[in-house]
Design an enzyme around this catalytic site. Structure first.
Site, PDB file in Angstrom:
ATOM      1  N   ARG A  62       0.840  -1.212   0.000  1.00  0.00           N
ATOM      2  CA  ARG A  62       0.000   0.000   0.000  1.00  0.00           C
ATOM      3  C   ARG A  62       0.871   1.257   0.000  1.00  0.00           C
ATOM      4  NH1 ARG A  62      -2.050   2.028   4.489  1.00  0.00           N
ATOM      5  NH2 ARG A  62      -2.520   0.030   5.435  1.00  0.00           N
ATOM      6  N   TYR A 115     -16.111  15.648 -15.734  1.00  0.00           N
ATOM      7  CA  TYR A 115     -16.528  14.255 -15.634  1.00  0.00           C
ATOM      8  C   TYR A 115     -17.625  14.138 -14.557  1.00  0.00           C
ATOM      9  CZ  TYR A 115     -16.342   9.260 -14.965  1.00  0.00           C
ATOM     10  OH  TYR A 115     -16.685   7.939 -14.857  1.00  0.00           O
ATOM     11  N   ASP A 187      -7.521  18.053 -15.542  1.00  0.00           N
ATOM     12  CA  ASP A 187      -7.846  16.684 -15.926  1.00  0.00           C
ATOM     13  C   ASP A 187      -7.723  16.616 -17.443  1.00  0.00           C
ATOM     14  OD1 ASP A 187      -9.087  14.326 -16.772  1.00  0.00           O
ATOM     15  OD2 ASP A 187     -10.603  14.364 -15.185  1.00  0.00           O
ATOM     16  N   LYS A 212      -8.640   5.084 -19.481  1.00  0.00           N
ATOM     17  CA  LYS A 212      -9.003   5.510 -20.831  1.00  0.00           C
ATOM     18  C   LYS A 212      -7.831   5.289 -21.788  1.00  0.00           C
ATOM     19  CE  LYS A 212     -12.639   6.560 -18.466  1.00  0.00           C
ATOM     20  NZ  LYS A 212     -12.940   7.881 -17.959  1.00  0.00           N
TER      21      LYS A 212
HETATM   22  C1  PLP Z   1     -13.340   8.429 -16.745  1.00  0.00           C
HETATM   23  C2  PLP Z   1     -12.919   9.763 -16.330  1.00  0.00           C
HETATM   24  C3  PLP Z   1     -12.596  10.029 -14.995  1.00  0.00           C
HETATM   25  C4  PLP Z   1     -12.739   9.003 -13.902  1.00  0.00           C
HETATM   26  O1  PLP Z   1     -11.868   7.926 -14.090  1.00  0.00           O
HETATM   27  P1  PLP Z   1     -12.172   6.445 -13.533  1.00  0.00           P
HETATM   28  O2  PLP Z   1     -10.914   5.731 -13.891  1.00  0.00           O
HETATM   29  O3  PLP Z   1     -13.396   5.940 -14.225  1.00  0.00           O
HETATM   30  O4  PLP Z   1     -12.383   6.570 -12.062  1.00  0.00           O
HETATM   31  C5  PLP Z   1     -12.165  11.298 -14.673  1.00  0.00           C
HETATM   32  N1  PLP Z   1     -12.063  12.263 -15.611  1.00  0.00           N
HETATM   33  C6  PLP Z   1     -12.371  12.046 -16.900  1.00  0.00           C
HETATM   34  C7  PLP Z   1     -12.254  13.156 -17.891  1.00  0.00           C
HETATM   35  C8  PLP Z   1     -12.809  10.786 -17.312  1.00  0.00           C
HETATM   36  O5  PLP Z   1     -13.133  10.578 -18.589  1.00  0.00           O
END
Ligand code: PLP
Length: 409
Positions: A62, A115, A187, A212
């Site tokens: 961890r 998101y 982000d 992604k």
């Molecule tokens: C999918 C996504 C997230 C969240 O990510 P997870 O891996 O599903 O928790 C955050 N920001 C954006 C722009 C995303 O497309």
């Protein structure tokens, strides 16, 4: 041993090699997976994360794990960041970033479109901790100036914004935020490190949902925060180790394997998305296409200036989208009707505007107008995968043939 030559390396080389070294014991060329939860310790080793630092040896997974370490080094190299901290999901990364930077009495300014889970967390959970939140349409950086307060500790933007592909000028936003002494987080999941390097444009932190493009294969959930060494050490010690949202070694291994082809995949995603976007733009039943790589994107000039790759995400609209969604889900065969994005497989999902405004976004009338200017009554969010673009267009052609030309009265 002979000294190796270590010149500056390009992103394609870093994608393959950064963080990886042949195993010194087995001389294995490809990285393995260390699943051990615990590591032999020297007597006298500290039992508390309080003493955790860069030089702390592996003790408990961890805290630090060799496979996750490798991925973090690769991510930092791809992003041009001093350091990265990986998490069990993108949302765990967002949570850690917010908890590290914000305390009761602080103020957060965040994109009015982000998101869904990020938006929803800042609607309820974050204000409950005594942190005030202002949602701002950051596509006009001047809106940010009006929202800043002396206690604004963090400005959080998403570009391109999920789901509407509206862009934020990071350089402009960072300039305004820093004048106020506020930190800036971006982000950049939709653009990936191949499309944009927010840190070079003045941001302090970058967030990626590794689920992604970086993993790219739709088979592992993960997230990361990137930034300077001191903040990343703080995020790891103060939040990640103590709240526990860590990435598993197996997922780290899958994601680092995916990341090695990121530069190549992003080129192909962009080529495919441009072909599909043009096809849709010419289609008589499609009323609107939004793709940063098209001249018709309202912020195409900014896209051309700040994005080195336009990525594989686009949106399109048709009359009576809710009905069309049923038809598309039924008639598409290559493109999967499913959430998520950035995978080798193409994915499409319908996002009705009224529903998004009810569930995720808290908007002023002006913000709602800006949202509707991009999304109309609802959008199909299409993540263009790595299939032959002609096949994707043919799949869409067939599916759209089943959609009525006009809304039945
Ligand atoms: C999918 C996504 C997230 C969240 O990510 P997870 O891996 O599903 O928790 C955050 N920001 C954006 C722009 C995303 O497309």
């Amino acid at each position: 041993m002979t000294e190796k030559n270590t010149p500056h390396r390009g992103l394609m080389t870093d994608a393959v090699h950064a963080g990886e070294t042949p195993d010194p014991v087995t001389r294995a060329s490809a990285p393995g997976i260390v699943t051990s939860t615990t590591f032999l310790a020297d007597a006298g080793a500290s039992f508390s994360a309080e003493d955790f630092g860069d030089a702390t040896p592996y003790l408990y997974s961890r805290w630090k794990n060799p496979t996750v370490d490798q991925l973090e080094q690769k991510l930092a190299a791809l992003e041009g960041a001093e350091a990265a901290v990986a998490f069990g999901s993108g949302m765990a990364a967002v949570t850690a970033l917010l908890l590290y930077n914000l305390s009761a009495g602080d103020h957060l300014v965040i994109s009015d479109v982000s998101y869904a889970a990020t938006a929803e967390m800042t609607n309820e959970l974050i204000p409950r901790l005594g942190i005030s939140v202002t949602k701002v349409d950051m596509s006009d950086p001047e809106n940010l100036r009006d929202a800043l307060r002396p206690n604004t500790r963090l400005v959080y933007a998403e570009t391109p914004a999920n789901p509407i592909l509206r862009l934020t000028d990071i350089e402009a936003v960072a300039g305004i935020a820093h004048e106020n002494g506020s930190k800036v987080a971006v982000d950049a999941t939709f653009a990936s490190p191949i499309g944009i390097h927010p840190l070079e444009l003045g941001a302090d932190y970058v967030i990626h949902s590794l689920t992604k493009y970086i993993c790219g294969h739709g088979d592992a959930i993960g997230g990361a925060v990137l930034g300077n060494r001191k903040d990343m050490a703080g995020i790891r010690k103060e939040v990640e180790i103590r709240t526990g949202g860590i990435l598993s070694p197996f997922n780290a291994w899958l994601i680092q394997r995916g990341a090695s082809t990121l530069p190549l995949r992003m080129k192909a995603h962009e080529t495919g998305a441009l072909a599909v976007a043009k096809f849709l733009e010419d289609h008589p039943k499609v009323t609107r296409v939004v793709y940063p790589g098209l001249a018709s994107h309202p912020q195409h000039a900014l896209a051309a200036r700040q994005l080195k790759n336009f990525s594989g995400m686009l949106t399109f609209q048709v009359a009576d989208g809710a009905n069309a969604a049923k038809i598309l889900a039924d008639r598409l065969s290559i493109i999967h009707y499913a959430v998520s994005l950035g995978h080798v497989r193409s994915l499409v999902f319908y996002l009705p505007t009224d529903e998004m405004l009810r569930t995720s976004f808290r908007m002023t009338p002006a913000q709602e107008r800006s949202y509707r200017a991009f999304a109309g009554d609802g959008i199909f969010r299409l993540s263009v995968g790595l299939e032959d673009p002609e096949d994707l267009c043919a799949d869409l052609e067939y599916a759209l043939a089943g959609v009525p030309s006009t809304t039945p009265r």
